[in-house]
Design an enzyme around this catalytic site. Sequence first.
Site, PDB file in Angstrom:
ATOM      1  CD  GLN A  32      -1.452 -20.725   4.329  1.00 58.52           C
ATOM      2  OE1 GLN A  32      -2.303 -21.296   3.654  1.00 58.52           O
ATOM      3  NE2 GLN A  32      -0.418 -21.370   4.853  1.00 58.52           N
ATOM      4  CG  ASP A  87      -2.645 -28.650  13.092  1.00 61.48           C
ATOM      5  OD1 ASP A  87      -3.196 -28.507  11.971  1.00 61.48           O
ATOM      6  OD2 ASP A  87      -2.433 -29.774  13.614  1.00 61.48           O
ATOM      7  CD  GLU A 107       2.453 -26.051   6.910  1.00 58.14           C
ATOM      8  OE1 GLU A 107       2.326 -25.098   6.113  1.00 58.14           O
ATOM      9  OE2 GLU A 107       1.533 -26.836   7.207  1.00 58.14           O
ATOM     10  CG  ASP A 139       5.208 -27.047  -2.687  1.00 60.36           C
ATOM     11  OD1 ASP A 139       4.933 -26.155  -3.511  1.00 60.36           O
ATOM     12  OD2 ASP A 139       4.455 -28.015  -2.440  1.00 60.36           O
ATOM     13  N   GLY A 140       5.280 -29.693  -0.344  1.00 58.42           N
ATOM     14  CA  GLY A 140       5.133 -31.153  -0.372  1.00 58.42           C
ATOM     15  C   GLY A 140       5.432 -31.758  -1.729  1.00 58.42           C
ATOM     16  CG  ASP A 158      -3.983 -31.946   8.185  1.00 57.20           C
ATOM     17  OD1 ASP A 158      -3.565 -31.491   9.263  1.00 57.20           O
ATOM     18  OD2 ASP A 158      -5.079 -31.597   7.674  1.00 57.20           O
ATOM     19  CB  SER A 159      -3.105 -30.179   2.090  1.00 57.19           C
ATOM     20  OG  SER A 159      -4.241 -30.553   1.329  1.00 57.19           O
ATOM     21  CG  ASP A 161     -10.583 -27.294   0.867  1.00 56.43           C
ATOM     22  OD1 ASP A 161     -11.189 -26.456   1.573  1.00 56.43           O
ATOM     23  OD2 ASP A 161     -10.648 -28.526   1.021  1.00 56.43           O
TER      24      ASP A 161
END
Length: 287
Positions: A32, A87, A107, A139-140, A158-159, A161
């Site tokens: 990203q 974060d 994460e 990867d979760g 807490d990802s 969208d």
Amino acid sequence: MAETWLNETMYADWGQRFRTSRELARVRSEFQDIAIFDTTTHGRVMTLDGVVQITEGDEFVYQEMLTHVPLLAHGAAANVLIIGAGDGGVLRRVLMHKGVQRAVMVEIDGEVIRLSKEYLPKIGGDAWNDPRAEVIVGDGIDYVKTAPDGAFDVIIVDSTDPIGVGEVLFTDEFYKNAARILSAQGIIVNQCGVPFMQADELRETSARRAQFFSHVSAYVAAVPTYVGGYMTLGWAGKHPASTALSVEDIAKRAENARILGTTSYWSPHIHVASFWLPPYIARHLPR
Ligand code: SAM
């Protein structure tokens, strides 16, 4: 000096903007576009693919509600799994709970962690060095598929969208495995969007969770920079009692966990009230 503005690109026909004083970082990672700015109103702001993820100014609202509500509702959470949250803010707040013995954070993007440590140090604070913390870049969905049965008491997602890398975290396969790796009183919460603009996200993920969890609900928080009114936090649990606690019960647990008096948004009253949903939100939950 020319005025510089950060215009969020979350919605095509509507949005927010921030006057920026400096662009601190802009990195195209494997997954990203990551950007961090100094703004004149909200402190430092991080965007992913043009969408606001966190601001120093209002991060406490979302992070306190995403963390303290499930942990105090559980009441004896020792093993916590965090997915996303690069974060570090959720990790820091999880580790504030006296009873937590292990916090695993998965994460997908190591660049988010690196840039957050460098440009948003207050958000993660010392949590990165806490011996109870295990930070994994991965990867979760892969993590939940391989973790042992009943390994965790609370899962916090807490990802981003459900588009791009975050999409897999809103699937049947993810929730099926989440139910498998949660203990008997287990609870999972996730960011479920702003229903005024993203009602599908709440409706679809709640229907998915209802296939694997006996108790599906949602609670709300007013996050100024997640524009569009209430932000919903999706809730799925194995035991209905965890959302039927009184203000006094929650206050007692918060005192024991050494959380009482450390927060700016969460309080025992806000905790209980956040599950009382306005009809325009409640109608998207499974009957
Ligand atoms: N609070 C923000 C929100 O509600 O939009 C999310 C903040 S947090 C920075 C989102 C994190 O989820 C990002 O760092 C992103 O890299 C991570 N993420 C997205 N998909 C993931 C996946 N499949 N596994 C693990 N982490 C993921």
